[in-house]
Design an enzyme around this catalytic site. Sequence first.
Site, short mmCIF file in Angstrom:
data_model
loop_
_atom_site.label_atom_id
_atom_site.label_comp_id
_atom_site.label_asym_id
_atom_site.label_seq_id
_atom_site.Cartn_x
_atom_site.Cartn_y
_atom_site.Cartn_z
N HIS A 53 0.84 -1.20 0.00
CA HIS A 53 0.00 0.00 0.00
C HIS A 53 0.87 1.26 0.00
O HIS A 53 2.05 1.21 0.38
CB HIS A 53 -0.91 0.00 1.22
CG HIS A 53 -2.12 -0.86 1.07
ND1 HIS A 53 -3.19 -0.82 1.92
CD2 HIS A 53 -2.43 -1.78 0.11
CE1 HIS A 53 -4.12 -1.68 1.52
NE2 HIS A 53 -3.68 -2.28 0.43
N GLU A 55 0.81 3.99 1.89
CA GLU A 55 1.28 4.44 3.20
C GLU A 55 2.40 3.51 3.69
O GLU A 55 3.38 3.95 4.29
CB GLU A 55 0.12 4.43 4.21
CG GLU A 55 -1.06 5.32 3.83
CD GLU A 55 -2.12 4.62 2.98
OE1 GLU A 55 -1.78 3.70 2.21
OE2 GLU A 55 -3.30 5.00 3.09
N CYS A 92 -6.09 2.15 5.45
CA CYS A 92 -6.93 0.96 5.58
C CYS A 92 -6.92 0.44 7.02
O CYS A 92 -5.95 0.60 7.75
CB CYS A 92 -6.47 -0.12 4.61
SG CYS A 92 -4.84 -0.79 4.96
N CYS A 102 -2.65 -0.42 7.28
CA CYS A 102 -1.84 0.80 7.40
C CYS A 102 -2.14 1.56 8.68
O CYS A 102 -1.27 2.25 9.21
CB CYS A 102 -2.02 1.67 6.17
SG CYS A 102 -1.33 0.85 4.72
C1 HJL Z 1 -5.06 2.72 0.93
C2 HJL Z 1 -3.54 1.82 -0.62
C3 HJL Z 1 -4.50 0.83 -0.97
C4 HJL Z 1 -5.74 0.83 -0.29
N1 HJL Z 1 -5.99 1.79 0.64
N2 HJL Z 1 -5.34 3.68 1.85
N3 HJL Z 1 -3.86 2.74 0.34
N4 HJL Z 1 -4.23 -0.10 -1.92
O1 HJL Z 1 -2.42 1.87 -1.17
C5 HJL Z 1 -7.67 -0.51 0.46
C6 HJL Z 1 -8.37 -1.81 0.16
C7 HJL Z 1 -7.42 -2.99 0.13
C8 HJL Z 1 -8.21 -4.25 0.00
C9 HJL Z 1 -7.43 -5.40 -0.55
N5 HJL Z 1 -6.65 -0.14 -0.53
O2 HJL Z 1 -4.51 -4.74 -0.30
O3 HJL Z 1 -9.32 -2.01 1.18
O4 HJL Z 1 -4.97 -7.06 -1.05
O5 HJL Z 1 -6.53 -2.84 -0.92
O6 HJL Z 1 -4.44 -6.63 1.36
O7 HJL Z 1 -8.72 -4.56 1.28
O8 HJL Z 1 -6.56 -5.92 0.43
P1 HJL Z 1 -5.04 -6.09 0.10
ZN ZN Z 2 -3.23 0.19 3.66
#
Ligand code: HJL
Ligand code: ZN
Length: 172
Positions: A53, A55, A92, A102
């Site tokens: 992600h 963050e 998240c 995060c």
């Molecule tokens: C934030 C990110 C990103 C998400 N949220 N704030 N920054 N990708 O860079 C949130 C989303 C999750 C899913 C999938 N995304 O990432 O809820 O595969 O990407 O663990 O829950 O879960 P995974």
């Molecule tokens: Zn996250």
Amino acid sequence: MPKDVDYMRLCLSLARSSTPKPTNFRVGAALVSARTNFVLSTGYTLELPGNTHAEQCCLQKFAKSHNLSEERVGELLAADVDAVLYTTMEPCVERLSGNLPCIERILRTWRGGETGIKRVYTAVKEPDTFVKQNSSRAQLEAKGIQVIYVPGFEEEALQIATEGHAKVERQD
Ligand code: HJL
Ligand code: ZN
């Protein structure tokens, strides 16, 4: 002097660097010293290898540049740094992959106001696509970390975040 909107624009352009993927959102993040206005680190979704992600990448890159593990990032963020995190989407609280959310990464930088990220600035709430009712704002604020929505970027942040997702017809 850079303003919140300038840092948010930086984060949006970082988010655009992320490869679109239907299973997550494209997000950009920047760790900033609000005292010096220095950008300490940046990150975007999937920037580092694996399912990473924005963050997470931001904090891990910062740790690595100081030869520390991510768990110890808080030690680099003394109170006088006035560390704040900008992110195009609220952090998240739950990850479908089982990776550390995060919000936990942010909270562990924070030791009762002595160190760590003091405020989180964000453009948009997480849509209910993957995880329902993200509660990171309430959880961060309960621990004394302020969450501030920077107005005016919601639509752009969402559009970038959902690039690569199947388009759903609008009902209105
Ligand atoms: C934030 C990110 C990103 C998400 N949220 N704030 N920054 N990708 O860079 C949130 C989303 C999750 C899913 C999938 N995304 O990432 O809820 O595969 O990407 O663990 O829950 O879960 P995974
Ligand atoms: Zn996250």
